[in-house]
Design a protein around this motif. Structure first.
Motif, mmCIF file in Angstrom:
data_model
loop_
_atom_site.group_PDB
_atom_site.id
_atom_site.type_symbol
_atom_site.label_atom_id
_atom_site.label_comp_id
_atom_site.label_asym_id
_atom_site.label_seq_id
_atom_site.Cartn_x
_atom_site.Cartn_y
_atom_site.Cartn_z
ATOM 1 N N GLN A 66 0.825 -1.205 0.000
ATOM 2 C CA GLN A 66 0.000 0.000 0.000
ATOM 3 C C GLN A 66 0.863 1.261 0.000
ATOM 4 O OE1 GLN A 66 -3.889 0.882 2.439
ATOM 5 N NE2 GLN A 66 -2.174 1.531 3.698
ATOM 6 N N LYS A 67 1.954 1.235 0.754
ATOM 7 C CA LYS A 67 2.844 2.396 0.847
ATOM 8 C C LYS A 67 3.567 2.655 -0.471
ATOM 9 C CE LYS A 67 6.693 4.244 3.567
ATOM 10 N NZ LYS A 67 7.652 3.974 4.674
ATOM 11 N N GLU A 68 4.031 1.593 -1.116
ATOM 12 C CA GLU A 68 4.828 1.752 -2.339
ATOM 13 C C GLU A 68 3.963 2.026 -3.569
ATOM 14 O OE1 GLU A 68 7.167 -1.786 -2.498
ATOM 15 O OE2 GLU A 68 8.470 -1.187 -0.823
ATOM 16 N N ALA A 69 2.739 1.502 -3.588
ATOM 17 C CA ALA A 69 1.772 1.764 -4.668
ATOM 18 C C ALA A 69 2.384 1.606 -6.060
ATOM 19 C CB ALA A 69 1.166 3.152 -4.511
ATOM 20 N N ARG A 70 3.011 0.459 -6.299
ATOM 21 C CA ARG A 70 3.624 0.207 -7.606
ATOM 22 C C ARG A 70 2.594 -0.321 -8.603
ATOM 23 N NH1 ARG A 70 8.828 -3.285 -6.022
ATOM 24 N NH2 ARG A 70 7.255 -4.363 -4.763
ATOM 25 N N SER A 71 3.004 -0.563 -9.829
ATOM 26 C CA SER A 71 2.089 -1.078 -10.847
ATOM 27 C C SER A 71 1.535 -2.438 -10.409
ATOM 28 C CB SER A 71 2.809 -1.218 -12.186
ATOM 29 O OG SER A 71 3.910 -2.098 -12.064
ATOM 30 N N GLY A 72 0.251 -2.642 -10.677
ATOM 31 C CA GLY A 72 -0.400 -3.891 -10.279
ATOM 32 C C GLY A 72 -0.691 -3.978 -8.798
ATOM 33 N N SER A 73 -0.588 -2.847 -8.086
ATOM 34 C CA SER A 73 -0.743 -2.854 -6.631
ATOM 35 C C SER A 73 -2.129 -3.336 -6.192
ATOM 36 C CB SER A 73 -0.481 -1.449 -6.079
ATOM 37 O OG SER A 73 -0.572 -1.443 -4.679
ATOM 38 N N THR A 74 -3.177 -2.869 -6.875
ATOM 39 C CA THR A 74 -4.543 -3.267 -6.502
ATOM 40 C C THR A 74 -4.720 -4.774 -6.631
ATOM 41 O OG1 THR A 74 -5.462 -1.131 -7.172
ATOM 42 C CG2 THR A 74 -6.996 -2.991 -7.044
ATOM 43 N N GLU A 75 -4.234 -5.338 -7.731
ATOM 44 C CA GLU A 75 -4.362 -6.782 -7.950
ATOM 45 C C GLU A 75 -3.565 -7.572 -6.913
ATOM 46 O OE1 GLU A 75 -3.681 -4.523 -10.244
ATOM 47 O OE2 GLU A 75 -5.489 -4.607 -11.500
ATOM 48 N N TYR A 76 -2.390 -7.060 -6.558
ATOM 49 C CA TYR A 76 -1.562 -7.748 -5.569
ATOM 50 C C TYR A 76 -2.228 -7.703 -4.198
ATOM 51 C CZ TYR A 76 2.782 -9.270 -3.268
ATOM 52 O OH TYR A 76 3.716 -9.959 -2.556
ATOM 53 N N LEU A 77 -2.781 -6.538 -3.832
ATOM 54 C CA LEU A 77 -3.471 -6.419 -2.546
ATOM 55 C C LEU A 77 -4.687 -7.346 -2.502
ATOM 56 C CD1 LEU A 77 -3.225 -2.562 -1.994
ATOM 57 C CD2 LEU A 77 -2.233 -4.317 -0.509
ATOM 58 N N GLN A 86 -5.617 -14.526 0.215
ATOM 59 C CA GLN A 86 -4.830 -15.445 1.043
ATOM 60 C C GLN A 86 -5.225 -15.338 2.516
ATOM 61 O OE1 GLN A 86 -0.475 -15.776 0.258
ATOM 62 N NE2 GLN A 86 -0.879 -14.279 -1.364
ATOM 63 N N MET A 87 -5.416 -14.096 2.994
ATOM 64 C CA MET A 87 -5.793 -13.878 4.388
ATOM 65 C C MET A 87 -7.154 -14.509 4.693
ATOM 66 S SD MET A 87 -5.017 -12.511 7.356
ATOM 67 C CE MET A 87 -3.766 -11.240 7.053
ATOM 68 N N LEU A 88 -8.119 -14.302 3.815
ATOM 69 C CA LEU A 88 -9.460 -14.834 4.039
ATOM 70 C C LEU A 88 -9.465 -16.369 4.009
ATOM 71 C CD1 LEU A 88 -11.474 -12.294 1.863
ATOM 72 C CD2 LEU A 88 -11.492 -12.460 4.366
ATOM 73 N N ILE A 89 -8.677 -16.951 3.118
ATOM 74 C CA ILE A 89 -8.576 -18.414 3.067
ATOM 75 C C ILE A 89 -7.922 -18.943 4.340
ATOM 76 C CG2 ILE A 89 -7.442 -20.356 1.902
ATOM 77 C CD1 ILE A 89 -7.858 -18.796 -0.745
ATOM 78 N N LEU A 90 -6.853 -18.271 4.794
ATOM 79 C CA LEU A 90 -6.182 -18.682 6.029
ATOM 80 C C LEU A 90 -7.134 -18.591 7.215
ATOM 81 C CD1 LEU A 90 -3.670 -19.532 7.574
ATOM 82 C CD2 LEU A 90 -2.913 -17.143 7.575
ATOM 83 N N MET A 91 -7.913 -17.505 7.296
ATOM 84 C CA MET A 91 -8.887 -17.366 8.381
ATOM 85 C C MET A 91 -9.923 -18.487 8.340
ATOM 86 S SD MET A 91 -9.401 -13.238 8.146
ATOM 87 C CE MET A 91 -10.828 -13.190 9.194
#
Length: 274
Positions: free
Chosen positions: A128-139, A145-150
């Protein structure tokens, strides 16, 4: 309703006594992770004593609040995201993820699970801090991954973490159940106190100590949440909705609605009606 996908992650450390005073329910999902310290967390009409490593999933429009437990400092990570942000996941076999069941819940991961959770959170913060290309897709990928782990943690430990349950808290839980059932009535503090054979002063004190809300604040949040449902799902006149949700006048209803939702009832209906 916003047409811009919303995602935010933040890490904050606070010292001493702190009670959350921002909006207490909202139209985004929330994940709360306690990195250090202790907190009380009100959710699902119950209060939980959080310890380091506890992870909460708060579904949209669920009333919640975190308050101090002692005077120690605490540090937490918070993620908020809306339906528009996770829209690319729809139709891809993710229907078993927690947000699709309308629930809110507390997880108590083990040490190894905590390590994986914290790695994901810190990667989100960095991205979020670096906001590089493809950032939205990566987030979005990290969130998935977080929701699956939960989901996996919850499936492995189906026994829920128990809420706090002192005599005082059980009494407040009974009051909460009463308010949830009778919110459409013209309730007053003296009437509520009389219903439970306690003084008005004692009612106000134990309710605020247990939930972090005042009685009237809680009652207004319940009423406005119900009003939002009626505005979205019916064509009832706003005056009728105000009456059905326990407000003594349309002016009072409009004032409280705008204070909580940041929009007038009519604006909310136009933006959200199905």
């Amino acid at each position: 309703m916003s047409t811009t996908p919303y995602f935010a992650v933040e890490q904050i450390k606070r010292t001493g006594h702190f009670n959350m005073d921002s909006d207490h329910f909202h139209e985004s999902y929330e994940i709360y992770y306690l990195l250090s310290g202790e907190r009380y967390y009100y959710i699902n009409d119950r209060v939980y004593a959080l310890q380091v490593g506890d992870l909460l999933f708060i579904n949209k429009n669920h009333l919640h609040r975190t308050t101090s437990k002692g005077r120690s400092s605490h540090e937490r990570i918070l993620v908020n995201f809306d339906d528009l942000f996770i829209e690319p996941l729809l139709g891809r076999g993710v229907g078993e993820l927690p947000l699709y069941h309308g629930e809110s819940f507390l997880l108590r991961p083990d040490v190894h699970e905590q390590g994986r959770i914290e790695d994901l959170f810190h990667t989100m913060l960095r991205e979020q801090k670096e906001a590089r290309s493809g950032s939205t897709e990566y987030l979005l990928a990290l969130l998935l991954q977080m929701l699956i782990l939960m989901t996996r943690i919850r499936e492995a430990k189906p026994e829920p973490v128990p809420p706090e349950s002192s005599e005082k808290q059980r009494r407040v839980y009974r009051i909460i159940e009463y308010l949830n059932k009778e919110y459409m009535q013209k309730l007053t503090l003296p009437e509520i106190a009389e219903q439970f054979y306690i003084s008005e002063t004692y009612l106000c004190r134990i309710f605020k100590q247990t939930t972090g809300f005042t009685v009237i604040e809680y009652l207004n949040y319940i009423r406005i949440r119900e009003a939002q449902t009626l505005l979205r799902e019916t064509d009832d006149k706003i005056t009728r909705i105000a009456e059905e949700t326990g407000f003594d006048s349309i002016a009072h209803f409009g004032r409280v609605f705008k204070q909580i939702v940041k929009r007038s009832p009519l604006q909310y209906r136009k933006q959200n009606q199905m």
